[in-house]
Write an enzyme that holds these catalytic residues in place. Structure first.
Site, PDB file in Angstrom:
ATOM      1  N   ASP A 157       0.880  -1.159   0.000  1.00  0.00           N
ATOM      2  CA  ASP A 157       0.000   0.000   0.000  1.00  0.00           C
ATOM      3  C   ASP A 157       0.923   1.215   0.000  1.00  0.00           C
ATOM      4  OD1 ASP A 157      -2.060   1.763   0.030  1.00  0.00           O
ATOM      5  OD2 ASP A 157      -3.132   0.839   1.699  1.00  0.00           O
TER       6      ASP A 157
HETATM    7  C1  BGC Z   1      -4.906   3.326  -0.099  1.00  0.00           C
HETATM    8  C2  BGC Z   1      -4.990   2.322  -1.221  1.00  0.00           C
HETATM    9  C3  BGC Z   1      -4.751   3.002  -2.537  1.00  0.00           C
HETATM   10  C4  BGC Z   1      -3.406   3.698  -2.495  1.00  0.00           C
HETATM   11  C5  BGC Z   1      -3.080   4.431  -3.784  1.00  0.00           C
HETATM   12  C6  BGC Z   1      -3.633   4.159  -0.160  1.00  0.00           C
HETATM   13  O1  BGC Z   1      -3.699   5.211   0.742  1.00  0.00           O
HETATM   14  O2  BGC Z   1      -4.963   2.673   1.140  1.00  0.00           O
HETATM   15  O3  BGC Z   1      -6.229   1.688  -1.201  1.00  0.00           O
HETATM   16  O4  BGC Z   1      -4.814   2.085  -3.589  1.00  0.00           O
HETATM   17  O5  BGC Z   1      -3.421   4.646  -1.443  1.00  0.00           O
HETATM   18  O6  BGC Z   1      -3.892   5.536  -3.942  1.00  0.00           O
END
Ligand code: BGC
Length: 755
Positions: A229
């Site tokens: 993530d």
């Molecule tokens: C989120 C993810 C997301 C990623 C990219 C993170 O803060 O938890 O779900 O895909 O950011 O935007």
């Protein structure tokens, strides 16, 4: 590209460079070897593609796209095909926009109604979440676009999301928090998995080898790459060894250098680096070989699809006196800010920049007899007397009042949890006052997670619309007027109040420690076991028609855990309108040595029936439908015994049920010690073969069955029996007056174990 030979030509620095992003959304190229950079983008209920000023919090604009019903809504369809169609639409958009991987679906379990990202998640039920997740995965990947199943794992809160440590026992992980990932990987063949921010039982998911390698690859056969993530990496070197292939976004080169240094220092095996590179390049190639930027992206057609699908997701919660559907010619007052500016998606990384938004008022344009009043504002919770008075006036003049209410953006979002389950005060007051002016008050809710409904008695009809995507207004109109017969079902329980929720006492954690103390008793598994009244149960939803169930039959009355059981049931549309019914199959172990829920969803099918029509629905149940996770075997296990097979309209409305007897083919190995208690020993035939005489002598020496009146009044044979049952074998030594020594008992135990 022959990936292995390309890797062989790469320097260690080049390899390490591939293990983190170029920027927010791109992987790094190695131009010398013809390795291009590819793009990944958020989703999955639409494409959120950002270009230049990339950030991941939804602040900067992304390109125009189409917002489909979000996961909270699409889950309510209880329809695999709805998810598949959303996936295909998103996959087409990604192909058109040269996006290799769409960063979804998010499949975490709804442990509490408070989780800020519940609108992105499917359900409190692992089977439903698994089936729907797998369907959207198949839909997106049918377009040769990768998915990223996220957030792996046990990421069911936003509170301290980047540091919190989810403490979850093995069985609960297997039965509740893993299945959606497992199915998306095993059945959906997901190209990538995104690890979560949180720690799981003490270790960051981004460096959790047991999770990312042993389980994901070793057990489930995952063959893609794991991406972090955004910003989830703590110790990059540990992460590479654990199986975290790609760090996103860019690490500014620092972690690449750490990886190189660790290899040079002998702290990291270069083979781990090679493996990560190979996985990343394999997925790149899977996309590049099938890239079709000439794929048409017909946004208008997708908008219409979004409207059709959103209507399939709406849940009719209440409909007294058949107040719905609205008949033509009836005068209606449409009330609520959300009728003009609908809330149809949530905030954060999944936020779509819609090319068009269709509100209920847009959809009603040109319809005779429609009045509008705003009713409330979303910038404040406080009731606005002028707005309420205007709404009451409009309601008084109408045959029916339709209030579009729900949760404003500020109430729920990625990044933080709610602190309560209430709707804004101004909306509650509005519903009360409007219902006094018009007894035919209908409430439609746009919200991402359950709300308390202290006003439920004021409304004749209630529709849970969830966050239905950009065409939610059109879909709302279709359901209100009966062009679509509502057929959604709640993918989660609606408790009367937050305090009823099983995670209530510990949700959010103490500091960074979030103990998932309710174990497997999440959602209806808890409410049903407790026989606790809920506002609306899991699986619940009404229709403008009625359905009858009959003729429940099984392929066998008794099976082994290796057999499949076929369950069939006839469903008849007994009303006047055509409509869809969601047939739900629950399984419950009638008697078990482990704590189990009363019933668990193990099958569902959505069927369409004309009035008077009957269809047979057939389910096939395998071992998993009866099994629990046994922590001694570290495997699924079915206990021999009788299981209930129930066909329900919800977890609380079982229409038909019958029983099947299942026998286990796995023996759980037992090893006795001198500390084993008689209760356990007596259940083992081989132990009893050796112990029967000894037990008799213990009973005799304790005066069991004695004639003395005083003795039997003070302690009955049953009490004596119970006392003996819980005595460890070693106590025989003392109670037999030294007739059996500890060594003799040890020898006896050895003989039992070897028998
Ligand atoms: C989120 C993810 C997301 C990623 C990219 C993170 O803060 O938890 O779900 O895909 O950011 O935007």
């Amino acid at each position: 590209m022959d990936i292995k030979s390309v890797i062989a030509q790469m320097t260690l620095e080049e390899k390490a460079s591939l293990l983190s992003g170029l920027d927010f959304w791109h992987t790094k190229p190695v131009e010398r070897l013809g390795i291009p950079s590819v793009m990944v983008s958020d989703g999955p209920h639409g494409l959120r593609k950002q270009d230049d000023q990339a950030d991941h919090l939804g602040v900067n604009e992304s390109i125009k796209a189409v917002c489909m019903p979000t996961a909270c809504a699409s889950a309510a369809s209880f329809d695999r095909d709805v998810l598949r169609q959303i996936g295909e639409a998103v996959g087409d958009a990604c192909q058109h926009e040269r996006v290799a991987v769409n960063l979804g679906p998010a499949v975490n379990i709804k442990r509490s109604p408070l989780c800020g990202r519940n609108f992105e998640y499917f359900s409190e039920d692992p089977y439903l979440a698994a089936e729907l997740a797998t369907s959207i995965v198949k839909g997106i990947q049918s377009r040769n676009i990768g998915v990223s199943v996220k957030h792996f794992a046990a990421n069911s809160q936003e509170n301290r999301r980047m540091s919190s440590d989810s403490i979850v026992d093995e069985r609960t992980l297997r039965e509740i928090y893993y299945p959606a990932f497992e199915s998306a990987v095993k059945d959906g063949r997901a190209w990538t998995v995104m690890c979560s921010y949180n720690r799981l039982n003490g270790e960051y998911a981004s460096q959790h080898r047991q999770l990312l390698t042993d389980l994901l690859r070793g057990e489930w056969g995952f063959d893609g790459y794991v991406v972090s993530d955004w910003g989830a990496v703590s110790d990059r070197v540990k992460g590479v060894h654990a199986g975290l292939d790609l760090e996103m976004p860019a690490s500014g080169g620092t972690n690449d250098k750490r990886v190189v240094d660790a290899v040079r220092a002998g702290q990291l095996d270069e083979k781990d680096v090679d493996l990560a590179v190979e996985r990343i390049l394999t997925i790149h190639q899977r996309y590049l070989d099938n890239a079709r930027p000439d794929t048409p992206w017909d946004m208008e057609a997708q908008h219409q699809l979004s409207r059709r699908l959103a209507a399939e997701c709406m849940v009719l919660l209440k409909n007294e006196d058949g107040v719905l559907p609205i008949r033509s010619g009836e005068k209606i007052a449409v009330i609520g800010k959300f009728a003009r500016e609908p809330r149809f998606q949530g905030g954060g990384s999944s936020h779509i920049n819609c090319f068009r938004i269709e509100s209920l008022m847009d959809a009603l344009e040109g319809t005779e007899g429609v009045a509008y009043a705003q009713g409330y504002d979303i910038v404040t919770e406080e009731p606005d007397e002028a707005l309420i008075a205007e709404a009451v006036e409009a309601a008084r003049k109408a045959d029916k009042a339709v209030i579009i209410a729900g949760l404003p953006d500020a109430f729920e979002s990625e990044g933080y949890d709610r602190t309560h389950m209430r709707m804004p005060k101004c909306q509650v007051e509005l519903i009360r006052r409007v219902s006094q002016a018009n007894e035919n008050t209908i409430v439609v809710l746009y919200n991402g997670s359950p709300v308390e409904m202290p006003w439920i008695g004021c409304a004749k009809a209630v529709i849970e619309g969830y966050l239905g995507g950009q065409a939610v207004g059109g879909a709302t109109k279709d359901v209100l007027f009966g062009d679509v017969n509502p057929c959604g079902r709640l993918p989660e329980s609606f408790p009367h109040q937050l305090e009823d929720n099983p995670s209530y006492l510990t949700y959010g954690g103490e500091g960074d420690v979030a103990v998932y103390s309710e174990g497997v008793f999440v959602g209806y598994r808890y409410y049903d076991r407790k026989k606790m009244d809920v506002l609306f149960p899991f699986g619940y939803g009404l229709s403008y028609t009625t359905f009858a169930y009959s003729n429940l039959r099984l392929s066998a009355q008794s099976i082994t855990d290796q057999d499949e059981l076929t369950v069939s049931v006839d469903v008849t549309n007994t009303g006047a309108a055509a409509g869809k019914e969601v047939v739900q199959l629950y399984v419950g172990d009638r008697e078990s040595t482990v704590f189990r829920p009363v019933r668990e969803l193990k099958g569902f099918e959505k069927i369409f029936l004309e009035p008077g029509e009957t269809k047979t629905v057939t389910f096939t149940l395998g071992k998993r439908a009866f099994a629990y996770w046994n922590v001694q075997l570290h495997d699924w296990h079915v206990e021999s015994g009788v299981f209930a097979i129930e066909i329900g309209r919800s977890s609380r409305d079982i229409a038909l049920s019958c029983e099947v007897s299942v026998s286990s083919t796995t023996e759980i190995p037992v090893r006795f010690t001198v500390d084993s208690i008689f209760d356990d020993l007596m259940k083992s035939p081989k132990a009893m073969a050796k112990l029967a005489p000894l037990i008799d002598s213990v009973k005799r020496s304790m005066g069991f069955g004695g004639e003395s009146e005083a003795a039997s009044a003070a302690i009955s044979n049953e009490m004596m029996e119970a006392m003996i049952r819980y005595m460890p074998l070693r106590t025989v030594g003392s109670f037999s007056g030294g007739a059996m020594s500890y060594d003799q008992l040890s020898a006896l135990v050895d003989a039992i174990n070897e028998a």
